[in-house]
Design a protein around this motif. Structure first.
Motif, PDB file in Angstrom:
ATOM      1  N   LEU A  24       6.788   4.843   4.734  1.00 53.93           N
ATOM      2  CA  LEU A  24       5.618   4.074   4.318  1.00 53.93           C
ATOM      3  C   LEU A  24       4.299   4.733   4.709  1.00 53.93           C
ATOM      4  O   LEU A  24       3.284   4.523   4.047  1.00 53.93           O
ATOM      5  N   ALA A  82       1.376   2.371   4.944  1.00 58.26           N
ATOM      6  CA  ALA A  82       1.152   1.465   3.811  1.00 58.26           C
ATOM      7  C   ALA A  82       1.907   0.156   4.062  1.00 58.26           C
ATOM      8  O   ALA A  82       2.909   0.134   4.768  1.00 58.26           O
ATOM      9  N   THR A  85       5.612   0.231  -0.555  1.00 59.85           N
ATOM     10  CA  THR A  85       5.588   1.277  -1.565  1.00 59.85           C
ATOM     11  C   THR A  85       6.705   1.006  -2.568  1.00 59.85           C
ATOM     12  O   THR A  85       7.703   0.360  -2.235  1.00 59.85           O
ATOM     13  N   HIS A 119      11.529  -3.067 -10.194  1.00 55.79           N
ATOM     14  CA  HIS A 119      10.887  -2.234  -9.186  1.00 55.79           C
ATOM     15  C   HIS A 119      11.499  -2.547  -7.827  1.00 55.79           C
ATOM     16  O   HIS A 119      11.553  -3.710  -7.426  1.00 55.79           O
ATOM     17  N   LEU A 126      11.074  -2.167  -3.921  1.00 54.80           N
ATOM     18  CA  LEU A 126       9.995  -1.937  -2.972  1.00 54.80           C
ATOM     19  C   LEU A 126      10.542  -1.751  -1.565  1.00 54.80           C
ATOM     20  O   LEU A 126      11.518  -2.390  -1.186  1.00 54.80           O
ATOM     21  N   SER A 165       6.804  -2.833   4.849  1.00 55.38           N
ATOM     22  CA  SER A 165       6.554  -2.637   6.272  1.00 55.38           C
ATOM     23  C   SER A 165       6.993  -3.843   7.106  1.00 55.38           C
ATOM     24  O   SER A 165       6.956  -4.983   6.634  1.00 55.38           O
ATOM     25  N   VAL A 168      -1.176  -4.714  -5.953  1.00 55.22           N
ATOM     26  CA  VAL A 168      -0.721  -3.567  -6.735  1.00 55.22           C
ATOM     27  C   VAL A 168      -0.076  -4.119  -7.993  1.00 55.22           C
ATOM     28  O   VAL A 168       0.823  -4.950  -7.914  1.00 55.22           O
TER      29      VAL A 168
END
Length: 182
Positions: free
Chosen positions: A77, A80, A83, A111, A113, A116, A175
């Motif tokens: 990450l 971040a 991601t 998607h 992901l 964190s 995002v």
């Protein structure tokens, strides 16, 4: 271990589940014979009797980190909040046609992901593509995290924005995940 770490020593683990009406996805993590962690994405539909069909395999591959160790995925990450590890588009027979022979399939983007440890949950905002630049979401839901992995599906004609909400309640920037392009 971190409370969201995923122990793969006992066998495969469902690390992420996402349902969208009658369409469902599950992300399964497992340890390969060479010791590396890998993910497998499956999908299913719910029939008129509300039972899920047998899950079918969509994709899979190495995760790029070891989900058993928070330091491993935090290194990926690089500070971040989350991601996108992978994105795929698949033509899925979702049952959208009135008759089975009319169901030519629906192009769905999925998607995967990596999130964190400092994130408490994801806020998912979904609206129609023509919603304008102000991005007024039609639906918003919170996706709790059982592992460092999350799934988000995007159907044709949708705008989906993902916002990481940290454990202290602070929301990061959103995002936008792209809809299928076909």
């Amino acid at each position: 271990m971190d409370r969201r770490s995923v122990d793969l020593d006992g066998g495969p683990v469902a690390a992420g589940v996402r349902t969208d009406g009658g369409l469902g996805f599950v992300l399964v993590l497992h340890r390969r014979k060479d010791g590396f962690a890998a993910s497998e994405l499956y999908w299913s539909t719910r029939g008129p009797d509300l039972r899920w069909t047998v899950a079918e395999h969509l994709s899979g591959g190495p995760t790029g980190c070891d989900p058993a160790y928070g330091s491993s995925w935090e290194a990926v990450l690089a500070d971040a909040a989350f991601t996108v590890l992978s994105s795929s588009e698949s033509l899925l027979s979702t049952g959208a046609g009135v008759f089975e022979e009319e169901d030519e399939g629906e192009l769905v983007g999925v998607h995967e992901l990596l999130v964190s440890r400092r994130v408490g949950h994801l806020r998912i905002e979904r609206s129609a593509l023509g919603a304008g630049p102000s991005y007024a979401p039609h639906t918003v839901w919170e996706q709790r995290l059982a592992s460092p992995f999350a799934l988000v599906a995007v159907r044709p004609g949708e705008r989906v924005r993902v916002v990481a909400v940290e454990r202290d309640g602070a929301a990061g920037e959103g995002v936008e995940l792209l809809p299928p392009t076909g």
